[in-house]
Design a protein around this motif. Structure first.
Motif, PDB file in Angstrom:
ATOM      1  N   THR A 130      33.551  49.899  44.698  1.00 47.80           N
ATOM      2  CA  THR A 130      33.504  49.423  43.728  1.00 47.80           C
ATOM      3  C   THR A 130      34.481  48.236  43.994  1.00 47.80           C
ATOM      4  OG1 THR A 130      32.212  50.933  42.073  1.00 47.80           O
ATOM      5  CG2 THR A 130      33.223  48.272  41.508  1.00 47.80           C
ATOM      6  N   THR A 131      35.749  48.614  43.764  1.00 48.23           N
ATOM      7  CA  THR A 131      36.776  47.625  43.897  1.00 48.23           C
ATOM      8  C   THR A 131      36.709  47.114  44.708  1.00 48.23           C
ATOM      9  OG1 THR A 131      38.056  48.648  42.668  1.00 48.23           O
ATOM     10  CG2 THR A 131      39.154  47.594  44.122  1.00 48.23           C
ATOM     11  N   LEU A 132      36.305  48.035  46.361  1.00 49.39           N
ATOM     12  CA  LEU A 132      36.982  46.904  47.755  1.00 49.39           C
ATOM     13  C   LEU A 132      35.007  46.464  48.233  1.00 49.39           C
ATOM     14  CD1 LEU A 132      38.526  49.661  49.829  1.00 49.39           C
ATOM     15  CD2 LEU A 132      39.596  47.356  48.716  1.00 49.39           C
ATOM     16  N   ASP A 133      34.215  46.864  47.029  1.00 54.83           N
ATOM     17  CA  ASP A 133      32.784  45.948  47.217  1.00 54.83           C
ATOM     18  C   ASP A 133      32.077  47.018  48.258  1.00 54.83           C
ATOM     19  OD1 ASP A 133      30.780  44.045  46.575  1.00 54.83           O
ATOM     20  OD2 ASP A 133      31.744  42.242  47.893  1.00 54.83           O
ATOM     21  N   ALA A 134      32.068  47.776  48.065  1.00 54.62           N
ATOM     22  CA  ALA A 134      31.616  48.691  49.293  1.00 54.62           C
ATOM     23  C   ALA A 134      30.127  48.229  49.596  1.00 54.62           C
ATOM     24  CB  ALA A 134      32.140  49.781  49.372  1.00 54.62           C
ATOM     25  N   GLY A 200      41.783  50.146  40.253  1.00 56.06           N
ATOM     26  CA  GLY A 200      41.960  49.948  41.270  1.00 56.06           C
ATOM     27  C   GLY A 200      42.075  48.715  41.177  1.00 56.06           C
ATOM     28  N   ALA A 201      42.706  48.043  42.401  1.00 53.40           N
ATOM     29  CA  ALA A 201      42.597  46.407  42.640  1.00 53.40           C
ATOM     30  C   ALA A 201      42.575  46.438  44.120  1.00 53.40           C
ATOM     31  CB  ALA A 201      43.829  45.520  41.927  1.00 53.40           C
ATOM     32  N   ALA A 202      42.165  45.187  44.443  1.00 52.24           N
ATOM     33  CA  ALA A 202      42.453  44.640  45.746  1.00 52.24           C
ATOM     34  C   ALA A 202      42.336  43.237  45.017  1.00 52.24           C
ATOM     35  CB  ALA A 202      40.869  44.797  46.678  1.00 52.24           C
ATOM     36  N   VAL A 203      43.450  42.934  46.442  1.00 56.30           N
ATOM     37  CA  VAL A 203      43.770  41.432  46.068  1.00 56.30           C
ATOM     38  C   VAL A 203      43.430  40.587  47.583  1.00 56.30           C
ATOM     39  CG1 VAL A 203      45.624  39.438  45.507  1.00 56.30           C
ATOM     40  CG2 VAL A 203      44.923  41.569  43.663  1.00 56.30           C
ATOM     41  N   TRP A 204      43.217  39.578  47.449  1.00 62.36           N
ATOM     42  CA  TRP A 204      43.119  38.672  49.323  1.00 62.36           C
ATOM     43  C   TRP A 204      43.925  37.059  49.024  1.00 62.36           C
ATOM     44  CZ3 TRP A 204      39.089  41.947  47.596  1.00 62.36           C
ATOM     45  CH2 TRP A 204      38.742  42.334  48.470  1.00 62.36           C
ATOM     46  N   VAL A 211      43.003  34.703  46.767  1.00 64.01           N
ATOM     47  CA  VAL A 211      41.580  33.651  46.698  1.00 64.01           C
ATOM     48  C   VAL A 211      39.979  34.932  46.203  1.00 64.01           C
ATOM     49  CG1 VAL A 211      41.445  32.077  49.558  1.00 64.01           C
ATOM     50  CG2 VAL A 211      41.376  34.645  49.404  1.00 64.01           C
ATOM     51  N   ASP A 212      40.425  35.726  46.173  1.00 67.25           N
ATOM     52  CA  ASP A 212      39.593  36.623  45.940  1.00 67.25           C
ATOM     53  C   ASP A 212      41.021  38.167  45.276  1.00 67.25           C
ATOM     54  OD1 ASP A 212      37.040  37.670  45.180  1.00 67.25           O
ATOM     55  OD2 ASP A 212      36.435  38.219  46.451  1.00 67.25           O
ATOM     56  N   ALA A 213      39.753  38.247  44.109  1.00 64.61           N
ATOM     57  CA  ALA A 213      40.458  39.714  43.557  1.00 64.61           C
ATOM     58  C   ALA A 213      39.652  40.755  42.943  1.00 64.61           C
ATOM     59  CB  ALA A 213      41.800  39.560  42.532  1.00 64.61           C
ATOM     60  N   ARG A 214      39.579  41.664  42.987  1.00 65.39           N
ATOM     61  CA  ARG A 214      38.188  42.641  41.855  1.00 65.39           C
ATOM     62  C   ARG A 214      39.059  43.636  41.543  1.00 65.39           C
ATOM     63  NH1 ARG A 214      33.065  41.910  43.631  1.00 65.39           N
ATOM     64  NH2 ARG A 214      33.121  44.509  43.359  1.00 65.39           N
ATOM     65  N   VAL A 215      38.290  44.369  40.946  1.00 69.00           N
ATOM     66  CA  VAL A 215      39.679  44.962  40.132  1.00 69.00           C
ATOM     67  C   VAL A 215      37.863  45.805  39.597  1.00 69.00           C
ATOM     68  CG1 VAL A 215      39.809  46.126  37.405  1.00 69.00           C
ATOM     69  CG2 VAL A 215      40.965  44.256  38.801  1.00 69.00           C
TER      70      VAL A 215
END
Ligand code: FAD
Ligand code: FES
Ligand code: FES
Lengths: 289, 161
Positions: A130-134, A200-204, A211-215
């Motif tokens: 989910t965090t990585l927008d799979a 989980g977190a991902a940050v670009w 530019v983008d971030a997801r949790v």
């Protein structure tokens, strides 16, 4: 011991789909078996047929990297995800999560596909995906393939978009042309246990800005949840403690935990806040390094 | 249904139910009772055996799934009367008390040493983190694995010379 069933073994993806078509809802696939067999032993699930797909590891056990995405086969085992340098190089969140999933012996058997298809709201790999927008690639009769997002994939607790005559074959993780960092953290009652809460977190980053971030959070709602409001609040800003605090506050109020033996709803909201901040902080550090 | 698998180098073919778990196949059908059966929920690790060289919890693997594959149990560790160094280590360093967890521990630790001949205490703890010992407090198990590692290294040195 589970209730009686007939055992079938699949030798290829298409043959597995053929068996599913013939046997209908009385059949179930078994991958690592580490979620399904315990449920069958407890009589929480019963099927007339189990179709063993472990022989499909050759076909569905892989991690492939291209410029715009990472593709992971559904039969890739936990241990392979943990030990993949390729994966750790792009998305270290996988290794973070795998280190806290069950124990090394269980990780020798459990698979990515089985984890996602189990659709347990506390599932760590679902939160990672989910965090990585799979996107999830599902194959059905006649070789027909469809691709769905994680939101579409998880229909509800223990329920997915995979139909009785279909099989999940692959997960695709988009890559973007920016610096990326990702991380995972979990609070559990003892080592290798299911999450009380995990995040989980991902940050670009581009030129120092997000530019983008997801949790993604696990164990605080009917599904592992992505929180679009956090992404919106972070985009365009420079990373800072205040920003992580804001994200944590959004996480705490957007999730939907229940009070149970693992902790009170309030405590879980507190953890969602704290773990969101921590993983965002680590993700940013990793994106910068 | 019929299942054929190789256990400790010997091929066995038996008629079984599809639902039979590997741990029951080994214990009840083949009479190899070295593999123990405890929690039945993949938590305690007393049922650990190797499937194609990797430790697995045999209470959560169907016997049928092992069909056509290679299984190794604690009975397959010793070389005749000569104990495997890991067994010798458990003996020398009091790695066991009641012995209930021991077969699973031995199989996991042997696999660890095959991959990592010189594991640190932390690496040993991580490797056996899916296994419960009610007796030893783990410290003597860790000492036993270290004993085996050191012993094997010096033996290899001796044969190299
Ligand atoms: C002691 C223990 C501790 C654990 N701790 C954790 C933990 O901390 N965190 C965590 O996230 N998980 C944990 N797990 C779960 C573990 O990760 C499981 O292995 C995993 O959830 C399921 O993977 P599997 O391959 O074993 O799936 P299986 O049990 O084989 O299958 C699960 C479900 O998915 C379906 N399925 C499997 N593959 C496919 C496919 N390709 N297409 C369609 N349907 C499919 C099956 O039909 C079944 O309904 C734990 C398990 C155990 C036994
Ligand atoms: S009996 Fe298999 S893990 Fe406990
Ligand atoms: S020696 Fe008794 S359980 Fe380990």
């Amino acid at each position: 011991m589970p209730a009686p069933f007939e055992y079938e073994r699949a030798t290829s993806v298409d043959q597995a789909i053929g068996l599913l078509e013939r046997l209908g809802s009385s059949a179930r696939l078994v991958a690592g078996g580490h979620s399904l067999l315990p449920m069958m032993k407890l009589r929480l699930a019963n099927f007339e047929y189990l179709i063993d797909i472990n022989d499909l590891h050759g076909e569905l056990g892989y991690i492939r990297l291209s410029d715009d995405e990472v593709r992971i086969g559904a039969m890739t085992r936990h241990r392979e995800l943990l030990e993949s340098d390729v994966l750790a190089g792009v998305f270290p969140i996988f290794a973070d999560a795998e280190r806290v999933i069950a124990d090394p012996v269980v990780r020798n058997r459990g698979t990515l596909g089985g984890s996602l298809c189990q659709a347990d709201p506390s599932e760590d790999l679902s939160a990672v995906c989910t965090t990585l927008d799979a996107s999830c690639v599902i194959r059905g009769p006649g070789g027909a393939e469809r691709v769905v997002t994680m939101e579409e994939f998880h229909v509800g607790p223990y329920e997915t978009a995979v139909a009785d005559n279909e099989i999940l074959i692959e997960i695709r993780l988009p890559r973007k042309n920016f610096k990326v960092g990702s991380a995972y953290a979990k609070v559990e009652r003892r080592a290798g246990d299911w999450a009380v809460v995990s995040a989980g977190a991902a940050v670009w980053l581009d030129a120092g800005r997000i530019v983008d971030a997801r949790v993604g959070l696990a164990a605080v709602g009917p599904n592992t949840t992505g929180i679009p409001e956090i992404s919106a609040a972070l985009r365009g800003h420079e990373p800072s403690e205040e920003l992580y605090q804001l994200a944590g506050a959004i996480a705490a109020r957007s999730c939907d935990p229940v009070t149970d033996t693992r902790g009170s709803a309030d405590y879980k909201r507190h953890l969602a806040d704290e773990l969101t901040r921590r993983t965002l902080r680590t993700a940013v550090e990793r994106a910068r390094s | 249904m019929q299942v054929t698998m190789t256990v400790n180098g010997t091929e066995y073919t038996r008629e079984i139910e599809g639902r039979m778990l590997l741990v029951h196949f080994l214990r009840d059908v083949l009479g190899l009772t070295g593999t123990h059966w405890g929690c039945d929920t993949s938590n305690c690790g007393v049922c650990v055996v190797w499937l194609d060289g990797e430790p697995v919890k045999s209470c959560t693997v169907l016997a049928a799934m092992a069909g056509g594959h290679e299984v190794r149990t604690v009975e397959g560790l010793a070389n005749g009367a000569e104990l495997d160094p890991i067994q010798e280590g458990f003996r020398q360093c009091h790695g066991l008390q009641c012995g209930f967890c021991t077969p699973g521990m031995l199989m996991t630790c042997r696999a660890l040493l095959d991959k990592n001949p010189d594991p640190t205490e932390g690496e040993i703890r991580e490797a056996i983190s899916g296994q419960i010992c009610r007796c030893t407090g783990y410290s003597s198990i860790i000492r036993s694995v270290r004993w085996a590692a050191v012993h094997e290294a010096s033996k290899e040195e001796a044969t190299a010379q």
